[in-house]
Scaffold this active site. Structure first.
Site, PDB file in Angstrom:
ATOM      1  N   ILE A 152       2.227  -4.857  -7.716  1.00 46.38           N
ATOM      2  CA  ILE A 152       2.198  -3.459  -7.298  1.00 46.38           C
ATOM      3  C   ILE A 152       0.609  -3.214  -5.741  1.00 46.38           C
ATOM      4  O   ILE A 152      -0.321  -3.885  -6.984  1.00 46.38           O
ATOM      5  CB  ILE A 152       2.150  -2.807  -8.561  1.00 46.38           C
ATOM      6  CG1 ILE A 152       3.049  -3.215  -8.778  1.00 46.38           C
ATOM      7  CG2 ILE A 152       1.528  -1.460  -7.934  1.00 46.38           C
ATOM      8  CD1 ILE A 152       3.281  -2.429 -10.422  1.00 46.38           C
ATOM      9  N   CYS A 153       0.312  -2.948  -4.978  1.00 48.22           N
ATOM     10  CA  CYS A 153      -0.523  -2.025  -4.376  1.00 48.22           C
ATOM     11  C   CYS A 153      -0.706  -0.636  -4.740  1.00 48.22           C
ATOM     12  O   CYS A 153      -0.120   0.221  -4.592  1.00 48.22           O
ATOM     13  CB  CYS A 153      -0.550  -1.669  -3.144  1.00 48.22           C
ATOM     14  SG  CYS A 153      -1.561  -1.760  -2.045  1.00 48.22           S
ATOM     15  N   LEU A 154      -1.966  -0.282  -5.437  1.00 50.90           N
ATOM     16  CA  LEU A 154      -1.832   0.563  -6.736  1.00 50.90           C
ATOM     17  C   LEU A 154      -3.455   0.795  -6.632  1.00 50.90           C
ATOM     18  O   LEU A 154      -4.525   0.138  -7.096  1.00 50.90           O
ATOM     19  CB  LEU A 154      -1.247   0.934  -8.116  1.00 50.90           C
ATOM     20  CG  LEU A 154      -1.495   2.142  -8.757  1.00 50.90           C
ATOM     21  CD1 LEU A 154      -0.840   3.439  -7.405  1.00 50.90           C
ATOM     22  CD2 LEU A 154      -0.548   1.941  -9.691  1.00 50.90           C
TER      23      LEU A 154
END
Length: 145
Positions: free
Chosen positions: A90-92
């Site tokens: 996840i790119c958060l």
């Protein structure tokens, strides 16, 4: 062994279980490993994700809460989302350069849920194709382990 990270994770778990848990999310440590969590985000209503059940894992280090966990969707091999890599990572922002020790597990899961909600608004020009791809992901979530 009870370290500051493990104590904090126990507190996060108790808070998630005892208080009204946020709607649409669920999470708990794996058996005998407080540092590795399994979580579920239920597809938010009125989005293309509606009806889906999306499993993810959160891996914490002994540096938690000073450093964020790593998060990864494990429901199936490919999520169709601009902020989710092919391996489910996840790119958060809050899991990277915008992390703060004030975030707890519930906050992390809420942000991931918000990521799903906001993505539905991102591609309004190609809504039909985008929704078709979402529906495929939702249907895959029903049979994936």
């Amino acid at each position: 062994m009870s370290t500051p990270a493990r104590k904090r994770l126990m507190r996060d778990f108790k808070r998630l279980q005892q208080q009204d848990p946020p709607a649409g999310i669920s999470g708990a440590p794996q058996d005998n490993n407080i540092m590795l969590w399994n979580a579920v985000i239920f597809g938010p209503d009125d989005t293309p994700w509606d009806g889906g059940t999306f499993k993810l894992s959160l891996q914490f280090s002994e540096d938690y809460p000073n450093k964020p966990p790593t998060g990864r969707f494990v429901s199936f091999s490919r999520m169709f989302h601009p902020n989710i890599y092919a391996d489910g990572s996840i790119c958060l922002d809050i899991l990277q350069n915008q992390w703060s020790p004030i975030y707890d597990v519930a906050a992390i899961l809420i942000y991931v849920e918000m990521l799903l909600i906001s993505s539905a608004r991102m591609f309004s020009e190609s809504k039909r194709e985008y929704n078709r791809r979402f529906r495929e992901v939702v249907e895959q979530s029903w049979t994936a382990d």
